[in-house]
Motif scaffolding. Sequence first.
Motif, PDB file in Angstrom:
ATOM      1  N   ASN A  94       0.844  -1.190   0.000  1.00 38.24           N
ATOM      2  CA  ASN A  94       0.000   0.000   0.000  1.00 38.24           C
ATOM      3  C   ASN A  94       0.879   1.240   0.000  1.00 38.24           C
ATOM      4  OD1 ASN A  94       0.724   0.675   2.766  1.00 38.24           O
ATOM      5  ND2 ASN A  94      -0.604  -1.028   3.380  1.00 38.24           N
ATOM      6  N   PRO A  95       0.301   2.425  -0.219  1.00 41.51           N
ATOM      7  CA  PRO A  95       1.121   3.637  -0.369  1.00 41.51           C
ATOM      8  C   PRO A  95       2.061   3.921   0.807  1.00 41.51           C
ATOM      9  CG  PRO A  95      -1.106   4.054  -1.128  1.00 41.51           C
ATOM     10  CD  PRO A  95      -1.128   2.687  -0.518  1.00 41.51           C
ATOM     11  N   SER A  96       1.708   3.467   2.003  1.00 39.38           N
ATOM     12  CA  SER A  96       2.543   3.782   3.157  1.00 39.38           C
ATOM     13  C   SER A  96       3.821   2.953   3.231  1.00 39.38           C
ATOM     14  CB  SER A  96       1.746   3.597   4.449  1.00 39.38           C
ATOM     15  OG  SER A  96       1.363   2.227   4.601  1.00 39.38           O
ATOM     16  N   ASN A  97       3.809   1.764   2.639  1.00 41.61           N
ATOM     17  CA  ASN A  97       5.017   0.930   2.669  1.00 41.61           C
ATOM     18  C   ASN A  97       5.309   0.299   1.314  1.00 41.61           C
ATOM     19  OD1 ASN A  97       3.049  -1.011   2.480  1.00 41.61           O
ATOM     20  ND2 ASN A  97       3.800  -2.265   4.184  1.00 41.61           N
ATOM     21  N   GLN A  98       4.942   0.993   0.252  1.00 42.12           N
ATOM     22  CA  GLN A  98       5.107   0.432  -1.092  1.00 42.12           C
ATOM     23  C   GLN A  98       6.573   0.360  -1.493  1.00 42.12           C
ATOM     24  OE1 GLN A  98       3.784   2.490  -4.891  1.00 42.12           O
ATOM     25  NE2 GLN A  98       2.150   0.955  -4.669  1.00 42.12           N
ATOM     26  N   VAL A  99       6.918  -0.716  -2.217  1.00 42.95           N
ATOM     27  CA  VAL A  99       8.246  -0.867  -2.794  1.00 42.95           C
ATOM     28  C   VAL A  99       8.086  -1.248  -4.259  1.00 42.95           C
ATOM     29  CG1 VAL A  99       9.269  -1.602  -0.598  1.00 42.95           C
ATOM     30  CG2 VAL A  99       8.432  -3.324  -2.218  1.00 42.95           C
ATOM     31  N   GLN A 100       9.189  -1.163  -4.993  1.00 38.90           N
ATOM     32  CA  GLN A 100       9.263  -1.703  -6.343  1.00 38.90           C
ATOM     33  C   GLN A 100      10.258  -2.853  -6.308  1.00 38.90           C
ATOM     34  OE1 GLN A 100       9.171   1.524  -9.563  1.00 38.90           O
ATOM     35  NE2 GLN A 100       9.916   2.639  -7.788  1.00 38.90           N
ATOM     36  N   ILE A 101       9.956  -3.925  -7.021  1.00 36.29           N
ATOM     37  CA  ILE A 101      10.745  -5.138  -6.865  1.00 36.29           C
ATOM     38  C   ILE A 101      10.805  -5.895  -8.189  1.00 36.29           C
ATOM     39  CG2 ILE A 101       8.697  -6.392  -6.042  1.00 36.29           C
ATOM     40  CD1 ILE A 101      10.579  -7.967  -4.181  1.00 36.29           C
ATOM     41  N   ASP A 102      11.945  -6.521  -8.457  1.00 39.66           N
ATOM     42  CA  ASP A 102      12.049  -7.408  -9.611  1.00 39.66           C
ATOM     43  C   ASP A 102      12.983  -8.568  -9.303  1.00 39.66           C
ATOM     44  OD1 ASP A 102      14.675  -6.489  -9.946  1.00 39.66           O
ATOM     45  OD2 ASP A 102      14.360  -5.698 -11.966  1.00 39.66           O
ATOM     46  N   CYS A 103      13.002  -9.526 -10.217  1.00 36.23           N
ATOM     47  CA  CYS A 103      13.875 -10.701 -10.090  1.00 36.23           C
ATOM     48  C   CYS A 103      14.620 -10.872 -11.408  1.00 36.23           C
ATOM     49  CB  CYS A 103      13.052 -11.950  -9.772  1.00 36.23           C
ATOM     50  SG  CYS A 103      14.038 -13.471  -9.739  1.00 36.23           S
ATOM     51  N   PRO A 104      15.873 -10.427 -11.489  1.00 37.49           N
ATOM     52  CA  PRO A 104      16.604 -10.520 -12.755  1.00 37.49           C
ATOM     53  C   PRO A 104      16.966 -11.948 -13.175  1.00 37.49           C
ATOM     54  CG  PRO A 104      17.611  -8.928 -11.252  1.00 37.49           C
ATOM     55  CD  PRO A 104      16.624  -9.710 -10.463  1.00 37.49           C
ATOM     56  N   ILE A 105      17.179 -12.849 -12.179  1.00 38.10           N
ATOM     57  CA  ILE A 105      17.726 -14.162 -12.522  1.00 38.10           C
ATOM     58  C   ILE A 105      17.418 -15.154 -11.404  1.00 38.10           C
ATOM     59  CG2 ILE A 105      19.995 -13.638 -11.517  1.00 38.10           C
ATOM     60  CD1 ILE A 105      19.393 -15.696 -14.740  1.00 38.10           C
ATOM     61  N   SER A 106      17.178 -16.398 -11.785  1.00 36.99           N
ATOM     62  CA  SER A 106      17.046 -17.487 -10.819  1.00 36.99           C
ATOM     63  C   SER A 106      18.070 -18.566 -11.175  1.00 36.99           C
ATOM     64  CB  SER A 106      15.621 -18.056 -10.828  1.00 36.99           C
ATOM     65  OG  SER A 106      15.312 -18.595 -12.105  1.00 36.99           O
ATOM     66  N   SER A 107      18.308 -19.463 -10.243  1.00 34.79           N
ATOM     67  CA  SER A 107      19.454 -20.374 -10.404  1.00 34.79           C
ATOM     68  C   SER A 107      19.240 -21.451 -11.450  1.00 34.79           C
ATOM     69  CB  SER A 107      19.794 -21.024  -9.061  1.00 34.79           C
ATOM     70  OG  SER A 107      18.707 -21.828  -8.612  1.00 34.79           O
ATOM     71  N   GLY A 108      17.987 -21.663 -11.890  1.00 34.25           N
ATOM     72  CA  GLY A 108      17.774 -22.667 -12.933  1.00 34.25           C
ATOM     73  C   GLY A 108      18.527 -22.365 -14.209  1.00 34.25           C
ATOM     74  N   TYR A 109      18.776 -21.079 -14.469  1.00 35.72           N
ATOM     75  CA  TYR A 109      19.542 -20.686 -15.653  1.00 35.72           C
ATOM     76  C   TYR A 109      20.993 -21.151 -15.554  1.00 35.72           C
ATOM     77  CZ  TYR A 109      15.649 -17.605 -16.923  1.00 35.72           C
ATOM     78  OH  TYR A 109      14.420 -17.105 -17.270  1.00 35.72           O
ATOM     79  N   ASN A 110      21.455 -21.426 -14.336  1.00 33.04           N
ATOM     80  CA  ASN A 110      22.831 -21.883 -14.156  1.00 33.04           C
ATOM     81  C   ASN A 110      23.010 -23.350 -14.536  1.00 33.04           C
ATOM     82  OD1 ASN A 110      23.469 -19.372 -13.131  1.00 33.04           O
ATOM     83  ND2 ASN A 110      23.428 -20.009 -10.988  1.00 33.04           N
ATOM     84  N   SER A 111      21.922 -24.120 -14.521  1.00 34.28           N
ATOM     85  CA  SER A 111      22.044 -25.568 -14.675  1.00 34.28           C
ATOM     86  C   SER A 111      22.607 -25.970 -16.023  1.00 34.28           C
ATOM     87  CB  SER A 111      20.676 -26.229 -14.459  1.00 34.28           C
ATOM     88  OG  SER A 111      19.755 -25.804 -15.457  1.00 34.28           O
ATOM     89  N   ASN A 112      22.242 -25.251 -17.092  1.00 36.81           N
ATOM     90  CA  ASN A 112      22.808 -25.550 -18.410  1.00 36.81           C
ATOM     91  C   ASN A 112      23.277 -24.284 -19.108  1.00 36.81           C
ATOM     92  OD1 ASN A 112      20.302 -24.484 -18.877  1.00 36.81           O
ATOM     93  ND2 ASN A 112      19.528 -26.168 -20.124  1.00 36.81           N
ATOM     94  N   GLY A 113      23.572 -23.245 -18.305  1.00 37.06           N
ATOM     95  CA  GLY A 113      24.050 -21.988 -18.856  1.00 37.06           C
ATOM     96  C   GLY A 113      25.442 -21.643 -18.365  1.00 37.06           C
TER      97      GLY A 113
END
Length: 493
Positions: A94-113
């Motif tokens: 809500n406006p009183s405790n709002q944040v912006q958030i993202d997830c650039p990468i997860s570890s599954g990309y490491n398995s064959n990358g």
Amino acid sequence: MLFWMLAFCIQLTSLVQNSPIEAPFFQVVDLDLGEETLVRLSEAATAKLKLVSVNERRDSIRDAVRSAKVVVEINGEVATLMSGNYELPKRVGNPSNQVQIDCPISSGYNSNGTPESWGLLKRARIRIWPGDSSWMAPGSFSYPIRQRWFATMTQMANEPSYVDGGEPASRKKIYYHCGLDIGGSEGQAEVIAATEGLIVSVGTVVLDEFKKDSPVEPRYDVVYLRDARGWFYRYSHLKSFDVSILPGRLVSQGDRIGFLGKEGGSGGWSHLHFEIKARQPSGSWGTQEGYAFLWEAYQRQYQPSIIAVARPHYLVKVGESFELDGSRSWSKDGSQLRYRWKLSDGQSVDGARYLHRYHRPGSYSEILEVRDGTGNISYDFAAVQVHDPDNPSVTPPTTHAAYHPTLGIKPGDEVTFKVRSFGVSDPEETWDFGDGTRTVVVRSDGNAKIHDPNGYAVTTHVFAKPGVYIVRVERTNSGYPSLAHLVVTVGNG
């Protein structure tokens, strides 16, 4: 004179190397499943963060991760994030405790990358901004190339390499993009400094201070710049460097770095590989995912009213159902968007998402048309590569098209169009410029020699009237269809 210039460069290098590091507007946290942490966003604000789950979706052909659904709990509220792949930070709370958030990468990309690209040792990486923050400091970052948004093919963030990169389906290790590939017209699209900073390497020449404990990997076609945040910016595949770009020089935001090309490990398609490296929570150098920074910078500079987003590209089998998704599109006025897919099989379908399948192998380009409530319109194209399940080792050929200039075109201006085919010998390509004029047939080299300066077939065209034109180029002498689209806007002059 030479001695004075050398001394001056050394002084500037020392100044930047020893200057205080500017903090970015966000915090970066790497978490394992179930792990909780308290993130300090400012002296007065904190956010409690927990990683709840990660679900990665892989394709049926290469076992490449195509998306990752990441569930987090932040300040007690559950939010679902999609990792990378043309995603922007999401507002949570809500406006009183709002944040912006993202997830650039997860570890599954490491398995064959390539795990070393990201420096991620835990399950997922999360970035958090205050709710009212911009993603980068206003005025501190520019779109790194002088051309329109999505002027041609792109490969962004953790997107698996396209065609897939000319890589056969049998190849086990996948090149997930850790940087931002921006396609353009070879030798014509101007590449600029995204931020002010110090040139630490040009080609194979590297300043001594950055030969150790830095992410710099010199190559004949590459320039590295270091900014006041301590981040390193890589510019790769350059056709040429500007004569003023020298190791030890301080450059201003917007200074010319050089011109876009297909040198080095480009795969033969002309593009800028733009990548930011920074210290990550693991302590290693890793990619600082920059799609959101490019999006924000482009909007500040060019003030678009609407942007259609049909990407990332798709990799499917004949008969396999998949979802075309244009929901990442945006309009400045915030009105509800209207979507229409104009498909290569002749269908027109309304809606942001559409389940589709193909009955023939090939490489397709599906048109997304987006309109906002005030009548603004934008187009983008979904690249779909369709494999024959009975011949899994055969990669359908692809086509890359580009044009220049992409901005400020007026009736009567000459526009240069370039095309190159991949995965087929002796190609023949046919241009339809979408304005009722006759088609034009050309021949590229089929990527026979990756760095051949004449590899792209070149033609020019003049649009007689203002308008928005959907330009189509198709290879006509191959068993599998392969086509690409461009959108060209011609102003009133």
